[in-house]
Design a protein around this motif. Structure first.
Motif, mmCIF file in Angstrom:
data_model
loop_
_atom_site.group_PDB
_atom_site.id
_atom_site.type_symbol
_atom_site.label_atom_id
_atom_site.label_comp_id
_atom_site.label_asym_id
_atom_site.label_seq_id
_atom_site.Cartn_x
_atom_site.Cartn_y
_atom_site.Cartn_z
ATOM 1 N N MET A 6 0.730 -1.383 -0.135
ATOM 2 C CA MET A 6 -0.022 0.097 -0.209
ATOM 3 C C MET A 6 0.861 1.288 0.050
ATOM 4 O O MET A 6 0.405 2.303 -0.602
ATOM 5 C CB MET A 6 -0.833 0.021 1.232
ATOM 6 C CG MET A 6 -2.072 -1.262 1.111
ATOM 7 S SD MET A 6 -3.603 -0.621 2.080
ATOM 8 C CE MET A 6 -4.258 0.503 1.030
ATOM 9 N N LEU A 7 2.024 1.349 0.629
ATOM 10 C CA LEU A 7 2.667 2.405 0.930
ATOM 11 C C LEU A 7 3.664 2.415 -0.645
ATOM 12 O O LEU A 7 3.567 3.529 -0.951
ATOM 13 C CB LEU A 7 3.899 2.284 1.786
ATOM 14 C CG LEU A 7 3.480 2.715 3.138
ATOM 15 C CD1 LEU A 7 4.546 2.298 4.332
ATOM 16 C CD2 LEU A 7 3.249 4.090 3.349
ATOM 17 N N ASP A 8 3.791 1.641 -1.233
ATOM 18 C CA ASP A 8 4.378 1.565 -2.604
ATOM 19 C C ASP A 8 3.510 2.079 -3.679
ATOM 20 O O ASP A 8 3.928 2.897 -4.527
ATOM 21 C CB ASP A 8 4.992 0.210 -2.876
ATOM 22 C CG ASP A 8 6.270 -0.297 -2.244
ATOM 23 O OD1 ASP A 8 6.886 0.637 -1.455
ATOM 24 O OD2 ASP A 8 6.685 -1.615 -2.276
ATOM 25 N N GLU A 9 2.363 1.561 -3.653
ATOM 26 C CA GLU A 9 1.149 2.059 -4.453
ATOM 27 C C GLU A 9 1.060 3.686 -4.252
ATOM 28 O O GLU A 9 0.677 4.354 -5.117
ATOM 29 C CB GLU A 9 -0.171 1.451 -4.143
ATOM 30 C CG GLU A 9 0.000 -0.200 -4.592
ATOM 31 C CD GLU A 9 -0.102 -0.289 -6.109
ATOM 32 O OE1 GLU A 9 -0.768 0.668 -6.882
ATOM 33 O OE2 GLU A 9 0.649 -1.044 -6.791
ATOM 34 N N ALA A 36 3.251 15.097 3.219
ATOM 35 C CA ALA A 36 4.835 14.599 3.323
ATOM 36 C C ALA A 36 4.902 13.870 4.883
ATOM 37 O O ALA A 36 5.613 12.885 4.948
ATOM 38 C CB ALA A 36 5.491 15.576 2.913
ATOM 39 N N ALA A 37 4.484 14.774 5.852
ATOM 40 C CA ALA A 37 4.771 14.423 7.127
ATOM 41 C C ALA A 37 3.673 13.030 7.403
ATOM 42 O O ALA A 37 4.237 12.124 8.176
ATOM 43 C CB ALA A 37 4.115 15.333 8.110
ATOM 44 N N GLU A 38 2.477 12.668 6.959
ATOM 45 C CA GLU A 38 1.888 11.707 7.201
ATOM 46 C C GLU A 38 2.390 10.282 6.499
ATOM 47 O O GLU A 38 2.390 9.153 7.128
ATOM 48 C CB GLU A 38 0.534 11.827 6.794
ATOM 49 C CG GLU A 38 -0.253 12.848 7.813
ATOM 50 C CD GLU A 38 -1.966 12.814 7.850
ATOM 51 O OE1 GLU A 38 -2.458 12.105 7.222
ATOM 52 O OE2 GLU A 38 -2.579 13.909 8.307
ATOM 53 N N ALA A 65 7.524 5.294 8.793
ATOM 54 C CA ALA A 65 8.052 4.737 10.377
ATOM 55 C C ALA A 65 6.985 3.880 11.126
ATOM 56 O O ALA A 65 7.862 2.816 11.655
ATOM 57 C CB ALA A 65 8.035 5.987 10.995
ATOM 58 N N THR A 66 5.897 3.862 10.872
ATOM 59 C CA THR A 66 4.995 2.846 11.475
ATOM 60 C C THR A 66 5.061 1.515 10.960
ATOM 61 O O THR A 66 5.334 0.597 12.008
ATOM 62 C CB THR A 66 3.433 3.204 11.350
ATOM 63 O OG1 THR A 66 3.329 4.559 12.066
ATOM 64 C CG2 THR A 66 2.662 2.226 11.878
ATOM 65 N N LEU A 67 5.235 1.225 9.817
ATOM 66 C CA LEU A 67 5.328 -0.025 9.202
ATOM 67 C C LEU A 67 6.835 -0.415 9.655
ATOM 68 O O LEU A 67 6.898 -1.748 9.896
ATOM 69 C CB LEU A 67 5.070 -0.139 7.684
ATOM 70 C CG LEU A 67 5.303 -1.455 7.266
ATOM 71 C CD1 LEU A 67 4.285 -2.215 7.562
ATOM 72 C CD2 LEU A 67 5.119 -1.197 5.629
ATOM 73 N N ARG A 68 7.994 0.105 9.465
ATOM 74 C CA ARG A 68 9.236 -0.167 9.331
ATOM 75 C C ARG A 68 9.221 -0.658 11.127
ATOM 76 O O ARG A 68 10.220 -1.457 11.390
ATOM 77 C CB ARG A 68 10.257 0.946 9.257
ATOM 78 C CG ARG A 68 10.334 1.050 7.599
ATOM 79 C CD ARG A 68 11.266 2.070 7.397
ATOM 80 N NE ARG A 68 11.207 2.360 5.847
ATOM 81 C CZ ARG A 68 12.294 1.796 5.029
ATOM 82 N NH1 ARG A 68 13.470 1.014 5.718
ATOM 83 N NH2 ARG A 68 12.282 2.109 3.696
ATOM 84 N N SER A 69 8.775 0.172 11.831
ATOM 85 C CA SER A 69 9.023 0.044 13.469
ATOM 86 C C SER A 69 8.301 -1.410 13.888
ATOM 87 O O SER A 69 8.792 -2.154 14.420
ATOM 88 C CB SER A 69 8.192 1.031 14.140
ATOM 89 O OG SER A 69 8.987 2.365 14.038
ATOM 90 N N ALA A 70 7.092 -1.623 13.089
ATOM 91 C CA ALA A 70 6.245 -3.022 13.416
ATOM 92 C C ALA A 70 7.200 -4.147 12.974
ATOM 93 O O ALA A 70 7.291 -5.162 13.422
ATOM 94 C CB ALA A 70 4.851 -2.668 12.737
ATOM 95 N N ARG A 71 7.805 -3.965 11.680
ATOM 96 C CA ARG A 71 8.609 -4.736 11.155
ATOM 97 C C ARG A 71 9.817 -5.038 12.047
ATOM 98 O O ARG A 71 10.150 -6.463 12.435
ATOM 99 C CB ARG A 71 8.960 -4.633 9.800
ATOM 100 C CG ARG A 71 9.720 -5.479 8.812
ATOM 101 C CD ARG A 71 10.032 -5.221 7.657
ATOM 102 N NE ARG A 71 10.411 -6.244 6.552
ATOM 103 C CZ ARG A 71 11.652 -6.932 6.620
ATOM 104 N NH1 ARG A 71 12.456 -6.314 7.331
ATOM 105 N NH2 ARG A 71 12.008 -7.984 5.858
ATOM 106 N N HIS A 131 -2.805 -1.915 9.232
ATOM 107 C CA HIS A 131 -4.252 -1.250 8.966
ATOM 108 C C HIS A 131 -3.950 0.358 8.906
ATOM 109 O O HIS A 131 -4.626 1.068 8.312
ATOM 110 C CB HIS A 131 -4.912 -1.782 9.963
ATOM 111 C CG HIS A 131 -6.478 -1.209 10.166
ATOM 112 N ND1 HIS A 131 -6.780 0.011 10.831
ATOM 113 C CD2 HIS A 131 -7.486 -1.454 9.486
ATOM 114 C CE1 HIS A 131 -7.953 0.279 10.462
ATOM 115 N NE2 HIS A 131 -8.631 -0.453 9.645
ATOM 116 N N GLU A 132 -3.322 0.876 10.106
ATOM 117 C CA GLU A 132 -3.094 2.354 10.118
ATOM 118 C C GLU A 132 -2.241 2.911 8.921
ATOM 119 O O GLU A 132 -2.698 3.949 8.420
ATOM 120 C CB GLU A 132 -2.195 2.654 11.312
ATOM 121 C CG GLU A 132 -1.861 4.046 11.477
ATOM 122 C CD GLU A 132 -0.988 4.536 12.758
ATOM 123 O OE1 GLU A 132 -0.299 5.340 12.689
ATOM 124 O OE2 GLU A 132 -0.907 3.382 13.659
#
Length: 414
Positions: free
Chosen positions: A257-260, A282-284, A290-296, A336-337
């Motif tokens: 989803m981020l890539d899309e 840009a901020a969001e 950061a949210t996805l990378r932190s979860a990973r 999901h976020e």
């Protein structure tokens, strides 16, 4: 596979955790078939299952060998390797990733845990039979000579259209023991009722049976952490195996989803009034990344520690099992976020038929799995806060003494 090779591999696969030399090449092969998997997504949804073309490509890649013990011709991949594989597949197509994670996990754990005679038949000469089914809602089984009579109805058998056998759970009436049963798919009544919003191509259909005889060799205890075949990997048990796969799925969907959104932002940038050119976007977007990378990172930190424990010939502690479930829950809701951030900034592009809309629906379907539900999260909180002392995980539930029982035990000790 010769008997000598089988014996040699059996000796090697005990004790230390195996890290598969086959997985790097498997990841390359998945990259090679990713364009094909993406091209099948629309037809997958129309069929309510994966296309024959997609399934054949997956078989050819070797991905269904991921969790099968080495003695039986499988890869017996380490947990972090499994996460990477499922993550990559789910990034290509969420339903494909979901169906594959279920099929390969159930096939591999069945090969490891069920009776030797049954496994030797189903995995003869390095081959395999795909298995799918459900292990969280229990049926009933009556003990009879040589096996059991199985009765029940089950839902959410992801990947069942592509399997030859069913794996399903039931409680033995005479003993209360929960067992997993393996049976040929044609012996059950299949209910093709997968009419849902998301994960439409996962084929998570229902099935039932009544007084169906299952030989004892085709069973194993739901909670077992002792394998007949395979090494340290299988000491984590079935529930933790599930956690590996679901975490990989969530991370893959979030990444896609981020890539899309990244591609869409670059396409829209520069147009009059483009929202993607605002500082807020840009901020969001940065926050979502950061949210996805932190979860990973949390998932991989937990499984790095778990792998070290398994490699030292020990079982996971109650805290490690808690963190395993928490990391999965966090990965799912972090993805999901990310999904909601992408939906917000994609605007009408996410409403129309296409990849963004499909992944949006698939992500919301994935959050409904019991492993990412509030009950598991609450149990994790009780354990980590010290309010569930001496508790232990039994399958997907935290078993602890009730407060009244603790009080009685304290009174009795005075």
């Amino acid at each position: 596979m010769s008997q000598t090779l089988l014996e040699s591999t059996a000796l090697e696969s005990t004790g230390r955790l195996h890290v598969s030399d086959d997985v790097p090449a498997l990841l390359v092969r998945i990259d090679e078939i990713t364009p094909l998997l993406k091209s099948q997504a629309d037809e997958n949804e129309e069929l309510g299952r994966l296309t024959d073309t997609a399934v054949q490509a997956l078989h050819n890649s070797g991905v269904f060998r991921l969790g099968i013990p080495r003695e039986l011709g499988g890869y017996e991949a380490s947990p972090r390797q499994v996460i990477e594989v499922i993550e990559k597949l789910s990034c290509a197509d969420a339903s494909t990733g979901w169906a594959v994670m279920a099929l390969q996990m159930i096939t591999g754990t069945t090969a490891a845990y069920q009776g030797k005679d049954a496994t030797d038949e189903l995995f003869a000469n390095g081959g395999y039979h795909l298995m799918a089914g459900q292990g969280t809602r229990m049926g009933q089984a009556k003990k009879v000579d040589g096996g059991y009579l199985l009765t029940g109805s089950w839902s959410f058998a992801s990947g069942l259209p592509h399997a030859s056998h069913i794996h399903t759970a039931a409680v033995v009436l005479e003993t209360g023991q929960p067992l997993v049963f393996t049976l040929p798919k044609e012996q059950a009544t299949i209910v093709d009722n997968w009419d849902v919003m998301g994960l439409k191509a996962s084929g998570s259909i229902d099935y039932s049976c009544e007084d169906l005889f299952v030989p004892e060799s085709y069973t194993y205890d739901v909670t077992t952490k002792e394998s007949v075949y395979g090494g340290a990997l299988y000491r984590m048990g079935l529930a933790n195996m599930s956690g590996i796969n679901h975490a990989g799925w969530a991370l893959g969907v979030g990444r896609r989803m981020l890539d899309e959104m990244k591609a869409l932002a670059q396409k829209k940038s520069g147009a009059p009034g483009a929202s993607v050119d605002t500082d807020q976007f840009a901020a969001e977007y940065a926050k979502a990344e950061a949210t996805l990378r932190s979860a990973r990172a949390f998932v991989f930190e937990v499984w790095r520690d778990n792998e070290a424990t398994l490699d030292s010939d020990e079982l996971l502690s109650a805290e490690q099992e808690t963190l395993t479930r928490l990391a999965l829950n966090n990965a799912t809701w972090s993805a999901h976020e990310v999904c909601m951030t992408v939906y917000k900034w994609a605007a009408t592009a996410a409403l129309r038929h296409g990849d963004l809309q499909r992944f949006f629906r698939d992500m919301h379907a994935g959050t409904q799995h019991m492993t990412s539900g509030p009950v598991v999260l609450q149990a994790c909180g009780r354990m980590l806060s010290g309010l569930a002392k001496d508790a232990e995980w039994v399958f997907f539930s935290l078993a602890e003494e009730a407060p009244a029982e603790k009080a009685s035990a304290t009174e009795a000790g005075k």
